[in-house]
Design an enzyme around this catalytic site. Sequence first.
Site, PDB file in Angstrom:
ATOM      1  N   TYR A  61      12.969  -2.927  15.213  1.00 60.45           N
ATOM      2  CA  TYR A  61      13.100  -3.120  13.766  1.00 60.45           C
ATOM      3  C   TYR A  61      14.425  -3.797  13.423  1.00 60.45           C
ATOM      4  CZ  TYR A  61      13.495  -1.833   8.819  1.00 60.45           C
ATOM      5  OH  TYR A  61      13.659  -1.866   7.449  1.00 60.45           O
TER       6      TYR A  61
ATOM      7  N   GLY B  47       7.005  -1.335  -1.237  1.00 65.91           N
ATOM      8  CA  GLY B  47       6.026  -2.261  -1.783  1.00 65.91           C
ATOM      9  C   GLY B  47       5.170  -1.623  -2.854  1.00 65.91           C
TER      10      GLY B  47
ATOM     11  N   SER C 146       0.801  -1.220   0.000  1.00 66.60           N
ATOM     12  CA  SER C 146       0.000   0.000   0.000  1.00 66.60           C
ATOM     13  C   SER C 146       0.836   1.273   0.000  1.00 66.60           C
ATOM     14  CB  SER C 146      -0.934   0.009   1.218  1.00 66.60           C
ATOM     15  OG  SER C 146      -0.188  -0.020   2.422  1.00 66.60           O
TER      16      SER C 146
END
Length: 332
Positions: free
Chosen positions: A150, A14, A10
């Site tokens: 992360y 990506g 979205s």
Amino acid sequence: MPTVVITGASAGIGRATARLYGRRGADVVLVARGKGGLEAAADEVAALGGRPLVQTADVSDPAQVEAVAEAAEKEFGPIDVWINCAFSSVFAPFEEITPEEYKRITEVTYLGFVNGTRAALKRMLPRDRGTIVQVGSALGERSIPLQSGYCGAKHAVNGFTSALRVELLHRGSNVHVTVAQMPAVNTPQFDWVRDRLSRHPMPVPPIYQPEVAARGVAYAADHPRRKQYYVGATTVATIWANRLAPALLDRYLARTGFDSQQTDSVPPSGLGNLFEPADRERADDQGAHGSFDEVSHARSWQEILVRHPAATVLGTGAAVLGAVSAIRRLAS
């Protein structure tokens, strides 16, 4: 035309990758939680010549990921390429990240890749063909402050993928898995991410546009026999500097790593998209780019070099020399 599944489609890398495959006329399965961004991405893929399929799913849930794979093959046939790109994060010192937040980061950014890989392999192994691309990060080899969750998850992705690659080699499989290691990229995550900073979070310069990253992902998918690909000269330099002088780099990042990840502007709300998507409606869509277009690079000399083996050797050598030079400057 190939069938390509992209998680985290979205926004950011990506989204840019989905556009690239749309230009190729591929069948593109778009996966994310936010419906607004997915619908906009689907329109872009269709306008560029591809066939989109929107699948709203949370990659941390293996059942939802399995349902995505089933829907993809029902609509388009066998999956040729599966790209794991979805992630979440919290910008804060470790002690300010709650256990629930840490769990969520790990479930999405690490286990989301495991879930996607499992769903892809379930279909690829019996056919003995297919490619899985893990969208990694230089931070999966060289951690930095304020992103411990992360960084830990990206390290885990590297370890998991290495073990899987050996298992595939052992069985003589023609299914390939590779990692595209990313530099700092101008994506909407820095506006969406949950943070507890006094200033707005930002990627550590130099910053690249998501189209640079998307080209690296697609190249890795087209040439999956290599263990991993480095996207951006800074990725190569960072990884080599860490291998050559990790302790020195620790001290350097302790001095600079906090300020280099923050702008002088007011931070976002702090709520972020960790547990809920930021793009629930079409009006919430931010596209592929973040807030740093003016200082982001649309090209990388390293992405040109990687396409030519001889030049890659020279480019890697240059990056190593650059890392050595940087280490000397840091030590002085």
